[in-house]
Scaffold this motif. Structure first.
Motif, PDB file in Angstrom:
ATOM      1  N   LYS A  70      34.291  48.152  42.564  1.00  0.00           N
ATOM      2  CA  LYS A  70      34.733  47.956  41.186  1.00  0.00           C
ATOM      3  C   LYS A  70      35.265  49.288  40.684  1.00  0.00           C
ATOM      4  CE  LYS A  70      31.704  44.190  40.359  1.00  0.00           C
ATOM      5  NZ  LYS A  70      31.291  43.242  39.427  1.00  0.00           N
ATOM      6  N   GLN A 103      38.220  39.242  44.468  1.00  0.00           N
ATOM      7  CA  GLN A 103      39.255  40.163  44.937  1.00  0.00           C
ATOM      8  C   GLN A 103      38.747  41.005  46.107  1.00  0.00           C
ATOM      9  OE1 GLN A 103      42.309  39.811  43.699  1.00  0.00           O
ATOM     10  NE2 GLN A 103      41.342  38.158  42.572  1.00  0.00           N
ATOM     11  N   LYS A 115      37.300  47.401  36.060  1.00  0.00           N
ATOM     12  CA  LYS A 115      38.475  46.545  36.081  1.00  0.00           C
ATOM     13  C   LYS A 115      39.122  46.638  37.460  1.00  0.00           C
ATOM     14  CE  LYS A 115      42.709  45.435  33.732  1.00  0.00           C
ATOM     15  NZ  LYS A 115      43.650  45.716  32.683  1.00  0.00           N
ATOM     16  N   TYR A 116      39.464  45.509  38.015  1.00  0.00           N
ATOM     17  CA  TYR A 116      40.071  45.475  39.347  1.00  0.00           C
ATOM     18  C   TYR A 116      41.487  46.017  39.296  1.00  0.00           C
ATOM     19  CZ  TYR A 116      41.523  43.838  43.911  1.00  0.00           C
ATOM     20  OH  TYR A 116      41.984  43.787  45.197  1.00  0.00           O
ATOM     21  N   LYS A 117      41.782  46.983  40.195  1.00  0.00           N
ATOM     22  CA  LYS A 117      43.105  47.605  40.240  1.00  0.00           C
ATOM     23  C   LYS A 117      43.749  47.463  41.609  1.00  0.00           C
ATOM     24  CE  LYS A 117      41.774  50.968  36.785  1.00  0.00           C
ATOM     25  NZ  LYS A 117      41.435  52.349  36.507  1.00  0.00           N
ATOM     26  N   GLY A 118      43.326  46.461  42.365  1.00  0.00           N
ATOM     27  CA  GLY A 118      43.883  46.268  43.703  1.00  0.00           C
ATOM     28  C   GLY A 118      42.945  46.778  44.777  1.00  0.00           C
ATOM     29  N   ILE A 141      44.789  37.398  41.097  1.00  0.00           N
ATOM     30  CA  ILE A 141      44.001  38.177  40.151  1.00  0.00           C
ATOM     31  C   ILE A 141      43.763  37.353  38.891  1.00  0.00           C
ATOM     32  CG2 ILE A 141      44.019  40.233  38.661  1.00  0.00           C
ATOM     33  CD1 ILE A 141      45.459  41.694  40.910  1.00  0.00           C
ATOM     34  N   GLY A 142      42.498  37.299  38.499  1.00  0.00           N
ATOM     35  CA  GLY A 142      42.121  36.605  37.265  1.00  0.00           C
ATOM     36  C   GLY A 142      41.904  35.112  37.404  1.00  0.00           C
ATOM     37  N   GLU A 143      42.194  34.548  38.570  1.00  0.00           N
ATOM     38  CA  GLU A 143      42.006  33.106  38.733  1.00  0.00           C
ATOM     39  C   GLU A 143      40.546  32.817  39.069  1.00  0.00           C
ATOM     40  OE1 GLU A 143      43.786  29.417  41.352  1.00  0.00           O
ATOM     41  OE2 GLU A 143      45.050  31.152  40.936  1.00  0.00           O
TER      42      GLU A 143
END
Length: 121
Positions: free
Chosen positions: A59, A10, A63-66, A3-5
């Protein structure tokens, strides 16, 4: 995917194997725009013939939450008998008693946006 890379996207959905679910791979997916009220994505699993789906968009509030929560979809024939082996029961219905009923279900979109399935054998 981390996440975030940078450079990684995702996953929308994700699943694995459990003692009761022997999932191997998604054989197809569809994003129906007609015919389903709540499901945003449906997909077929090629080993079990199961149809699965999710109600979540890719989405989540920006914000991505898994990965989205997924559900097994219960299928029924035109006589309202449950297809306990998912789409593989349709293979058995078509071929009769041949001992092996795994098909590769391929979801597709009709021009009106509803989803259909072609079972490759």
């Amino acid at each position: 995917a981390p996440i975030g890379e940078a450079g990684f996207i995702q996953p929308w959905i994700q699943f694995g194997r459990t003692p009761t679910d022997f999932f191997y791979a998604i054989s197809s997916f569809a994003v129906p725009t007609k015919g389903l009220d709540e499901l945003k994505l449906i997909w077929s699993e090629f080993n079990t013939g199961m149809l699965l789906g999710t109600k979540q968009n890719p989405k989540f509030d920006g914000k991505y939450k898994g990965p989205a929560r997924s559900f097994k979809i219960r299928l029924y024939d035109t006589s309202l008998n449950e297809l306990k082996n998912g789409l593989n029961d349709l293979v058995q219905e078509e071929l009769g008693e041949v001992g092996y009923y795994r098909g590769d279900p391929r979801l597709f979109h009709y021009p009106d946006g509803s989803a259909g399935v072609f079972i490759e054998r």
